[in-house]
Design an enzyme around this catalytic site. Structure first.
Site, PDB file in Angstrom:
ATOM      1  N   ASP A  57      -2.363  -0.982   6.558  1.00 30.16           N
ATOM      2  CA  ASP A  57      -3.319  -1.284   5.489  1.00 30.16           C
ATOM      3  C   ASP A  57      -2.884  -2.491   4.663  1.00 30.16           C
ATOM      4  O   ASP A  57      -3.720  -3.295   4.227  1.00 30.16           O
ATOM      5  CB  ASP A  57      -3.513  -0.071   4.580  1.00 30.16           C
ATOM      6  CG  ASP A  57      -4.389   1.000   5.235  1.00 30.16           C
ATOM      7  OD1 ASP A  57      -4.810   0.800   6.386  1.00 30.16           O
ATOM      8  OD2 ASP A  57      -4.637   2.039   4.597  1.00 30.16           O
ATOM      9  N   GLU A  68      -6.166  18.298   4.204  1.00 30.29           N
ATOM     10  CA  GLU A  68      -7.164  17.232   4.177  1.00 30.29           C
ATOM     11  C   GLU A  68      -6.535  15.844   4.058  1.00 30.29           C
ATOM     12  O   GLU A  68      -7.089  14.854   4.535  1.00 30.29           O
ATOM     13  CB  GLU A  68      -8.173  17.449   3.037  1.00 30.29           C
ATOM     14  CG  GLU A  68      -7.580  17.540   1.647  1.00 30.29           C
ATOM     15  CD  GLU A  68      -7.219  18.968   1.249  1.00 30.29           C
ATOM     16  OE1 GLU A  68      -7.180  19.220   0.021  1.00 30.29           O
ATOM     17  OE2 GLU A  68      -6.984  19.804   2.144  1.00 30.29           O
ATOM     18  N   GLU A  88       0.898   5.603   0.739  1.00 32.70           N
ATOM     19  CA  GLU A  88       0.257   6.856   1.124  1.00 32.70           C
ATOM     20  C   GLU A  88       0.938   7.942   0.297  1.00 32.70           C
ATOM     21  O   GLU A  88       2.141   7.860   0.002  1.00 32.70           O
ATOM     22  CB  GLU A  88       0.409   7.135   2.619  1.00 32.70           C
ATOM     23  CG  GLU A  88      -0.235   6.094   3.525  1.00 32.70           C
ATOM     24  CD  GLU A  88      -1.734   5.954   3.331  1.00 32.70           C
ATOM     25  OE1 GLU A  88      -2.375   6.917   2.838  1.00 32.70           O
ATOM     26  OE2 GLU A  88      -2.282   4.886   3.664  1.00 32.70           O
ATOM     27  N   HIS A 135      -5.005   6.037   8.278  1.00 28.44           N
ATOM     28  CA  HIS A 135      -4.555   5.250   7.135  1.00 28.44           C
ATOM     29  C   HIS A 135      -3.030   5.180   7.197  1.00 28.44           C
ATOM     30  O   HIS A 135      -2.341   6.199   7.143  1.00 28.44           O
ATOM     31  CB  HIS A 135      -4.986   5.917   5.820  1.00 28.44           C
ATOM     32  CG  HIS A 135      -6.414   5.700   5.491  1.00 28.44           C
ATOM     33  ND1 HIS A 135      -6.844   4.745   4.596  1.00 28.44           N
ATOM     34  CD2 HIS A 135      -7.533   6.297   5.962  1.00 28.44           C
ATOM     35  CE1 HIS A 135      -8.166   4.777   4.516  1.00 28.44           C
ATOM     36  NE2 HIS A 135      -8.608   5.716   5.338  1.00 28.44           N
ATOM     37  N   ASP A 143       0.851  -1.179   0.000  1.00 33.81           N
ATOM     38  CA  ASP A 143       0.000   0.000   0.000  1.00 33.81           C
ATOM     39  C   ASP A 143       0.895   1.239   0.000  1.00 33.81           C
ATOM     40  O   ASP A 143       2.029   1.201   0.487  1.00 33.81           O
ATOM     41  CB  ASP A 143      -0.899   0.014   1.237  1.00 33.81           C
ATOM     42  CG  ASP A 143      -1.867   1.185   1.228  1.00 33.81           C
ATOM     43  OD1 ASP A 143      -2.658   1.296   0.269  1.00 33.81           O
ATOM     44  OD2 ASP A 143      -1.822   2.003   2.163  1.00 33.81           O
TER      45      ASP A 143
END
Length: 232
Positions: free
Chosen positions: A155, A52, A9, A150, A7
């Site tokens: 994840d 955000e 980010e 997250h 995964d």
């Protein structure tokens, strides 16, 4: 079969518009089962991360400022992946970012054929249902207690469990045929040696007669007869 569940980010959604990788997490699995080997790195994206996005990942500019550049961890990542297949949720997104970072370094990207997309698998398996990682964890009763934000490694670990369930679940690892010829990812229970002297029977003659009468009532196709249990 060795695969890497991974995964990423990132600072945003668009690898082709300047967004960069901020974290990578990888979990090694063999025949769908995690081996315990993982690889993880935070990455300085050399750009700011929108508020955000920080709210989702928790990775602030200050936290990432002293982390290595992708160029400094690329070789470790490539070595860990090796020639394994790659498994990701919404794989085109992760593939796009990984390949973008590799191409910045003049390294070849990973071919689409090497990827399995668990979101696509889930959509085919559960048409019309939500197939986010959270939704699939809830469907398969996989705990989300460790997931406050997250995180790439967390994840990836959750996704490894989801991938196993999407591939047939934990029962796919069992071969009860007794033939001793399991396929990939199967566990075989080898035939047991014959006991040198049989155990004394615990049933009385009347109990055995009642049992035999019950089996006869089940008909010729009774599983008990096919397995020859209770005969002799």
């Amino acid at each position: 079969m060795r695969e890497i569940v991974f995964d990423t980010e990132t600072t945003g959604l668009y690898a082709t518009s300047g967004d960069r990788v901020t974290e990578l997490g990888c979990v090694e699995i063999i025949d769908f089962i995690p081996t315990g080997r993982t690889w993880h790195a935070y990455v300085n994206p050399q750009r700011s991360t929108p508020k955000e996005v920080v709210e989702i990942t928790g990775l602030t500019d200050a936290f990432l400022a002293d982390k290595p550049l992708f160029s400094q961890i690329a070789e470790e990542f490539i070595d860990f992946v090796g020639d394994a297949g790659l498994v990701a949720h919404n794989a085109p997104f992760d593939r796009g970012f990984i390949n973008m970072e590799l191409e910045r370094l003049g390294r070849p990207g990973y071919a689409e054929a090497r990827f399995k997309d668990t979101a696509r698998i889930a959509r085919a398996k559960f048409p019309g249902s939500y197939v986010s990682l959270d939704a699939l964890c809830k469907r398969f009763d996989i705990s989300l207690e460790s997931r406050e934000k997250h995180g790439a490694l967390i994840d990836a670990q959750l996704l490894a469990e989801v991938y196993l369930e999407l591939s047939g679940g934990r029962t796919r690892a069992l071969d009860l045929s007794g033939q001793g010829e399991a396929g990939p990812g199967e566990v075989v229970f080898p035939p047991q040696a014959v006991r040198p002297s049989p155990l004394n029977r615990a049933q009385t003659e009347s109990e055995r007669a009642a049992h035999a009468a019950f089996i006869e009532e089940l008909g010729e196709n009774a599983l008990w007869k096919k397995l020859t249990i209770g005969q002799g």
